[in-house]
Design a protein around this motif. Structure first.
Motif, PDB file in Angstrom:
ATOM      1  N   VAL A  30      32.608  40.750  43.891  1.00 23.91           N
ATOM      2  CA  VAL A  30      33.140  41.560  43.053  1.00 23.91           C
ATOM      3  C   VAL A  30      34.676  41.081  42.088  1.00 23.91           C
ATOM      4  N   VAL A  31      35.658  40.558  42.771  1.00 21.49           N
ATOM      5  CA  VAL A  31      36.611  39.819  42.243  1.00 21.49           C
ATOM      6  C   VAL A  31      36.170  38.661  41.412  1.00 21.49           C
ATOM      7  N   LEU A  32      35.630  37.868  42.001  1.00 15.91           N
ATOM      8  CA  LEU A  32      35.180  36.338  41.256  1.00 15.91           C
ATOM      9  C   LEU A  32      34.264  36.917  40.151  1.00 15.91           C
ATOM     10  N   THR A  33      33.353  38.006  40.174  1.00 12.49           N
ATOM     11  CA  THR A  33      32.560  38.216  39.118  1.00 12.49           C
ATOM     12  C   THR A  33      33.595  38.927  37.745  1.00 12.49           C
ATOM     13  N   PHE A  34      34.411  39.796  38.186  1.00 12.64           N
ATOM     14  CA  PHE A  34      35.514  40.279  37.277  1.00 12.64           C
ATOM     15  C   PHE A  34      36.449  39.200  36.730  1.00 12.64           C
ATOM     16  N   CYS A  35      36.683  38.264  37.477  1.00  9.43           N
ATOM     17  CA  CYS A  35      37.750  37.132  36.867  1.00  9.43           C
ATOM     18  C   CYS A  35      36.704  36.210  36.101  1.00  9.43           C
ATOM     19  N   ALA A  38      36.495  38.094  32.859  1.00  8.60           N
ATOM     20  CA  ALA A  38      37.682  38.140  32.047  1.00  8.60           C
ATOM     21  C   ALA A  38      38.223  36.784  31.454  1.00  8.60           C
ATOM     22  N   LEU A  39      37.728  35.814  32.264  1.00 12.08           N
ATOM     23  CA  LEU A  39      38.026  34.298  31.726  1.00 12.08           C
ATOM     24  C   LEU A  39      37.217  33.980  30.737  1.00 12.08           C
ATOM     25  N   VAL A  40      36.065  34.385  30.491  1.00 12.56           N
ATOM     26  CA  VAL A  40      35.089  33.911  29.320  1.00 12.56           C
ATOM     27  C   VAL A  40      35.550  34.923  28.078  1.00 12.56           C
ATOM     28  N   ILE A  41      36.105  35.923  28.242  1.00  9.89           N
ATOM     29  CA  ILE A  41      36.657  36.968  27.239  1.00  9.89           C
ATOM     30  C   ILE A  41      37.967  36.371  26.744  1.00  9.89           C
ATOM     31  N   GLU A  61      45.660  31.793  26.662  1.00  9.70           N
ATOM     32  CA  GLU A  61      45.756  30.509  27.497  1.00  9.70           C
ATOM     33  C   GLU A  61      46.462  30.838  28.679  1.00  9.70           C
ATOM     34  N   GLU A  62      47.653  31.517  28.815  1.00  9.72           N
ATOM     35  CA  GLU A  62      48.132  31.893  30.190  1.00  9.72           C
ATOM     36  C   GLU A  62      47.022  32.511  30.765  1.00  9.72           C
ATOM     37  N   LEU A  63      46.496  33.591  30.529  1.00  8.91           N
ATOM     38  CA  LEU A  63      45.585  34.371  31.206  1.00  8.91           C
ATOM     39  C   LEU A  63      44.516  33.593  31.543  1.00  8.91           C
ATOM     40  N   ALA A  64      43.880  32.628  30.980  1.00 10.76           N
ATOM     41  CA  ALA A  64      42.659  31.738  31.484  1.00 10.76           C
ATOM     42  C   ALA A  64      43.443  31.065  32.536  1.00 10.76           C
ATOM     43  N   ARG A  65      44.517  30.398  32.355  1.00  3.63           N
ATOM     44  CA  ARG A  65      45.082  29.358  33.611  1.00  3.63           C
ATOM     45  C   ARG A  65      45.219  30.057  34.856  1.00  3.63           C
ATOM     46  N   TYR A  66      45.583  31.351  34.825  1.00  3.88           N
ATOM     47  CA  TYR A  66      45.940  32.110  36.070  1.00  3.88           C
ATOM     48  C   TYR A  66      44.640  32.506  36.655  1.00  3.88           C
ATOM     49  N   LEU A  67      43.564  32.970  35.738  1.00  3.23           N
ATOM     50  CA  LEU A  67      42.348  33.328  36.231  1.00  3.23           C
ATOM     51  C   LEU A  67      41.533  32.221  36.808  1.00  3.23           C
ATOM     52  N   PHE A  68      41.743  31.081  36.390  1.00  2.00           N
ATOM     53  CA  PHE A  68      41.076  29.664  36.663  1.00  2.00           C
ATOM     54  C   PHE A  68      41.617  29.656  38.212  1.00  2.00           C
ATOM     55  N   VAL A  69      42.912  29.575  38.296  1.00  2.00           N
ATOM     56  CA  VAL A  69      43.736  29.529  39.604  1.00  2.00           C
ATOM     57  C   VAL A  69      43.374  30.395  40.805  1.00  2.00           C
ATOM     58  N   TRP A  70      42.990  31.711  40.179  1.00  2.00           N
ATOM     59  CA  TRP A  70      42.699  32.733  40.981  1.00  2.00           C
ATOM     60  C   TRP A  70      41.387  32.489  41.577  1.00  2.00           C
ATOM     61  N   MET A  71      40.671  32.164  40.649  1.00  2.00           N
ATOM     62  CA  MET A  71      39.016  31.992  41.022  1.00  2.00           C
ATOM     63  C   MET A  71      38.841  30.757  42.124  1.00  2.00           C
ATOM     64  N   ALA A  72      39.919  29.847  41.761  1.00  2.00           N
ATOM     65  CA  ALA A  72      39.714  28.731  42.872  1.00  2.00           C
ATOM     66  C   ALA A  72      40.178  28.992  44.197  1.00  2.00           C
ATOM     67  N   TYR A  73      41.279  29.836  44.214  1.00  2.36           N
ATOM     68  CA  TYR A  73      41.728  30.071  45.666  1.00  2.36           C
ATOM     69  C   TYR A  73      40.751  31.346  46.289  1.00  2.36           C
ATOM     70  N   LEU A  74      40.447  32.592  45.491  1.00  4.12           N
ATOM     71  CA  LEU A  74      39.572  33.315  45.996  1.00  4.12           C
ATOM     72  C   LEU A  74      38.106  33.001  46.188  1.00  4.12           C
ATOM     73  N   GLY A  75      37.555  31.850  45.412  1.00  6.85           N
ATOM     74  CA  GLY A  75      36.353  31.266  45.636  1.00  6.85           C
ATOM     75  C   GLY A  75      36.184  30.285  46.924  1.00  6.85           C
ATOM     76  N   GLY A  76      37.477  29.822  47.284  1.00  6.79           N
ATOM     77  CA  GLY A  76      37.353  28.745  48.495  1.00  6.79           C
ATOM     78  C   GLY A  76      36.897  29.432  49.608  1.00  6.79           C
TER      79      GLY A  76
END
Length: 187
Positions: A30-35, A38-41, A61-76
């Motif tokens: 759910v969180v990865l789908t939401f991220c 949100a990242l695409v938007i 740009e800042e939001l995209a950067r944070y979402l990418f990091v969150w996806m990396a750790y939550l997706g790990g």
């Protein structure tokens, strides 16, 4: 269910671990789908503003950067559970190529190696969680915010800690499953 065992052969504690593990997997999906959405938007807004409207959107740009990091750790954790992480499989390849050893013995040695690697990963992540948890608490005690969106920095870093804890859970669950399979194969 794990490693080919029937539902009746699963001890009660493993059934509980499996249910908790499935809850974490659902949460991650759910969180990865939401991220991802949100990242695409955010990236779409950034591209439209920069190349069509010719204005700057540093918050996107800042939001995209944070979402990418969150996806990396939550997706790990999700990748660890599904076996989707990058791995070097030199030892299993060498073990499988050995002559004069039964396939069952080779599989058992490979499973032992994978379990040992998982134990090392979990121990490392527990240490990381300890150190990073202290850092998040330190940041939460201050008033630092992100540059453009003015989000408290502890909120920015917190998903990294949550993702690491979930990865520890998935690793511990996989270790238990591997131990059960090793002991089942020994009989």
């Amino acid at each position: 269910m794990y490693m080919g065992e029937s539902k009746t052969a699963i001890p009660r504690y493993m059934d509980t671990f499996e249910k908790i593990n499935n809850c974490f997997l659902y949460f991650e999906k759910v969180v990865l789908t939401f991220c991802t959405i949100a990242l695409v938007i955010a990236i779409f807004i950034q591209v439209v503003c920069r190349y069509i409207l010719l204005i700057s959107t540093p918050w996107a740009e800042e939001l995209a950067r944070y979402l990418f990091v969150w996806m990396a750790y939550l997706g790990g954790g999700y990748a660890l559970h599904t076996g989707g992480q990058i791995e070097i499989d030199i030892a299993p390849t060498i073990i499988r190529s050995l002559k004069g050893i039964s396939t069952a013995a080779k599989d058992r040695v490979i499973l032992l190696l994978k379990t040992a690697g998982m134990v090392i990963t979990v121990v490392f992540l527990l240490g990381f969680c300890r150190v990073f948890g202290d850092y998040v608490l330190f940041i939460a005690g201050g008033s630092q915010t992100s540059q453009t969106m003015h989000i408290p920095m502890w909120i920015v870093y917190f998903p990294v800690l949550i993702g690491s804890f979930i990865t520890v859970w998935h690793g511990a669950y996989r270790i238990l499953c591997n131990i059960r399979q090793i002991s089942a194969n020994a009989n």
